[in-house]
Design a protein around this motif. Structure first.
Motif, PDB file in Angstrom:
ATOM      1  N   SER A 193     -23.150 -41.299 -10.307  1.00 29.00           N
ATOM      2  CA  SER A 193     -24.600 -41.453 -10.158  1.00 29.00           C
ATOM      3  C   SER A 193     -25.191 -40.305  -9.342  1.00 29.00           C
ATOM      4  O   SER A 193     -26.289 -39.825  -9.636  1.00 29.00           O
ATOM      5  CB  SER A 193     -24.915 -42.797  -9.495  1.00 29.00           C
ATOM      6  N   ASP A 194     -24.459 -39.835  -8.325  1.00 27.19           N
ATOM      7  CA  ASP A 194     -24.965 -38.738  -7.488  1.00 27.19           C
ATOM      8  C   ASP A 194     -25.118 -37.464  -8.305  1.00 27.19           C
ATOM      9  O   ASP A 194     -26.141 -36.770  -8.225  1.00 27.19           O
ATOM     10  CB  ASP A 194     -24.031 -38.493  -6.303  1.00 27.19           C
ATOM     11  N   PHE A 195     -24.092 -37.148  -9.080  1.00 27.71           N
ATOM     12  CA  PHE A 195     -24.142 -35.912  -9.858  1.00 27.71           C
ATOM     13  C   PHE A 195     -25.222 -35.980 -10.930  1.00 27.71           C
ATOM     14  O   PHE A 195     -26.013 -35.050 -11.093  1.00 27.71           O
ATOM     15  CB  PHE A 195     -22.782 -35.625 -10.499  1.00 27.71           C
ATOM     16  N   MET A 196     -25.260 -37.069 -11.679  1.00 30.80           N
ATOM     17  CA  MET A 196     -26.241 -37.185 -12.761  1.00 30.80           C
ATOM     18  C   MET A 196     -27.658 -37.270 -12.211  1.00 30.80           C
ATOM     19  O   MET A 196     -28.605 -36.788 -12.848  1.00 30.80           O
ATOM     20  CB  MET A 196     -25.915 -38.400 -13.633  1.00 30.80           C
ATOM     21  N   GLU A 197     -27.808 -37.846 -11.033  1.00 27.71           N
ATOM     22  CA  GLU A 197     -29.137 -37.885 -10.416  1.00 27.71           C
ATOM     23  C   GLU A 197     -29.624 -36.480 -10.103  1.00 27.71           C
ATOM     24  O   GLU A 197     -30.822 -36.174 -10.214  1.00 27.71           O
ATOM     25  CB  GLU A 197     -29.104 -38.725  -9.135  1.00 27.71           C
ATOM     26  N   SER A 198     -28.701 -35.581  -9.725  1.00 27.53           N
ATOM     27  CA  SER A 198     -29.089 -34.203  -9.448  1.00 27.53           C
ATOM     28  C   SER A 198     -29.576 -33.503 -10.717  1.00 27.53           C
ATOM     29  O   SER A 198     -30.307 -32.513 -10.642  1.00 27.53           O
ATOM     30  CB  SER A 198     -27.907 -33.421  -8.855  1.00 27.53           C
ATOM     31  N   LEU A 199     -29.192 -34.028 -11.884  1.00 26.36           N
ATOM     32  CA  LEU A 199     -29.674 -33.496 -13.163  1.00 26.36           C
ATOM     33  C   LEU A 199     -30.933 -34.207 -13.640  1.00 26.36           C
ATOM     34  O   LEU A 199     -31.502 -33.835 -14.669  1.00 26.36           O
ATOM     35  CB  LEU A 199     -28.592 -33.646 -14.242  1.00 26.36           C
ATOM     36  N   GLY A 200     -31.334 -35.253 -12.890  1.00 26.89           N
ATOM     37  CA  GLY A 200     -32.487 -36.038 -13.306  1.00 26.89           C
ATOM     38  C   GLY A 200     -32.163 -36.987 -14.441  1.00 26.89           C
ATOM     39  O   GLY A 200     -33.049 -37.356 -15.221  1.00 26.89           O
ATOM     40  N   ARG A 201     -30.886 -37.405 -14.519  1.00 29.27           N
ATOM     41  CA  ARG A 201     -30.460 -38.279 -15.607  1.00 29.27           C
ATOM     42  C   ARG A 201     -29.671 -39.451 -15.051  1.00 29.27           C
ATOM     43  O   ARG A 201     -29.225 -39.429 -13.901  1.00 29.27           O
ATOM     44  CB  ARG A 201     -29.606 -37.503 -16.619  1.00 29.27           C
ATOM     45  N   ASP A 202     -29.481 -40.474 -15.868  1.00 30.73           N
ATOM     46  CA  ASP A 202     -28.721 -41.657 -15.462  1.00 30.73           C
ATOM     47  C   ASP A 202     -27.238 -41.452 -15.736  1.00 30.73           C
ATOM     48  O   ASP A 202     -26.853 -40.799 -16.721  1.00 30.73           O
ATOM     49  CB  ASP A 202     -29.209 -42.894 -16.225  1.00 30.73           C
TER      50      ASP A 202
END
Length: 399
Positions: A159-168
């Motif tokens: 979740s942390d990594f994908m949040e940095s991409l603006g995605r779920d």
């Protein structure tokens, strides 16, 4: 006369920083903020546990004459033992360094075993960085690079990594689906970082702290290259991590060969001492452990990066000749004004990355900064921009 003196002082400062940086790499200095070791590519890793040795105390009391004589004999025996061990250590270090340098001269073996760069890995890097590959081609190449494939899938679940991409975050098993969720633009920065991170960290059992610091330096250097490439409107800024890895080929290969050769030479010394019936020598080599002094001496021998250049020429001279040339300019100490555009970027990034590592452990003195930046051709605005971006942590957005 004044200009010559100033130039000499700047050169001396740069050399001093280089030496200080190598001492930092092999030493026990830790970065003050443990969060600064988090590169954003994986869960937090356990830090190396360092247990201070017990103080070697002596209960002082009044001694009788006979006891004083006994103490003198013990001290004399200890001095003889220390002198003998120092001689043995010197011979061992000399033999070890010779053995390592001999193995490092076999470049094909270094590429395969120490750097672990197989044909499929090289093909993946070349397709990703120098062309517009289709998802299916990347997926097929990643199926041949299992550790990189698995790490990408785990990041899509983070979740942390994908949040940095603006995605779920998504729970996926198919690598082609993971490629689509992350996107080619991000993968151009991400895949080289993953590949070279595990090139450094695999089998780093002797000195976990060293591998963590070396990786932090490589990531900072690579992203400093990228940031400077973006600043100069270089058209392929995603090449920064590959350029950083090329610089550090010598350090990675030397350290891994150090681990292998240390045990090989130590066992040979044990066998020799056993055959000769030299119990004291046998006990010395039996208890011998890796030491920072030998590793530092080895890294100093590779500091001019000639090995890095030779390996890079073998691997990338056809597909990335401009990157190889930038490294060659550093090895040959070409004047800054005569360097190529990528060479100038690498020169600045090398200086900044070393500064950034030393700054975080409070080894870089504030009064050095102005002269160091001037000698590094780094402007005040560029310096502030590089510091602000926290380049030791992987950036997913370079827009």
């Amino acid at each position: 006369m004044t200009a010559n003196r100033s130039q000499k002082e700047e050169h001396t400062l740069a050399e001093s920083i280089d030496i200080l940086f190598l001492r930092f790499l092999v030493g026990k200095n830790k970065i003050a903020n443990e969060e600064s070791y988090n590169d954003g590519l994986s869960e937090s890793e356990l830090d190396e546990q360092c247990t201070p040795g017990a103080a070697d105390g002596w209960n002082k009391r009044i001694l009788l004459d006979v006891e004083k004589q006994r103490v003198k004999r013990v001290e004399a025996d200890k001095a003889i033992k220390e002198k003998r061990n120092a001689v043995l250590m010197h011979l061992f270090q000399k033999t070890l360094l010779t053995a390592i340098q001999n193995r490092l001269s076999h470049h094909d073996e270094v590429i395969t075993h120490q750097l672990q760069l197989r044909e499929s890995t090289l093909e993946l890097l070349k397709k990703l960085l120098s062309s517009e590959p289709r998802y299916s081609i990347l997926a097929s190449l990643l199926e041949l690079n299992i550790s990189t494939r698995n790490h990408l899938i785990s990041l899509v679940c983070s979740s942390d990594f994908m949040e940095s991409l603006g995605r779920d975050a998504r729970n996926v098993r198919d690598i082609q689906a993971a490629i689509g969720l992350i996107g080619i633009d991000v993968l151009r920065y991400l895949i080289p970082a993953i590949i070279f991170k595990y090139t450094i960290s695999n089998n780093g059992l002797h000195n976990v702290l060293f591998t963590k610091k070396l990786w932090r330096y490589e990531l900072t250097l690579g992203q400093a290259c990228t940031a400077l490439m973006k600043e100069s409107d270089y058209r392929r800024p995603h090449e920064g991590m590959l350029l950083s890895a090329m610089v550090n080929f010598a350090y990675v290969a030397a350290y891994k060969q150090y681990q292998i050769s240390f045990e090989t030479v130590r066992v040979a010394c044990l066998d020799q001492a056993r055959d000769k019936g030299e119990k004291e020598q046998h006990d010395f080599f039996f208890d011998l452990q890796t030491d920072p002094a030998t590793l530092q001496q080895l890294l100093v021998s590779q500091a001019k990066l000639a090995l890095s250049l030779s390996l890079s020429e073998t691997l990338f001279s056809k597909d990335f000749p401009h990157l190889v040339n930038a490294l060659r300019e550093q090895v040959e100490c070409v004047e800054f004004t005569e360097m190529s555009s990528v060479g100038k970027i690498l020169f600045k990034a090398l200086r900044f990355a070393k500064y950034d590592q030393l700054r975080t452990v409070r080894l870089f003195k504030a009064e050095w900064l102005d002269d160091y930046l001037q000698a590094s051709h780094i402007s005040s605005d560029t310096y502030k921009n590089l510091v602000r971006q926290e380049l030791f942590r992987f950036k997913t957005n370079w827009s």
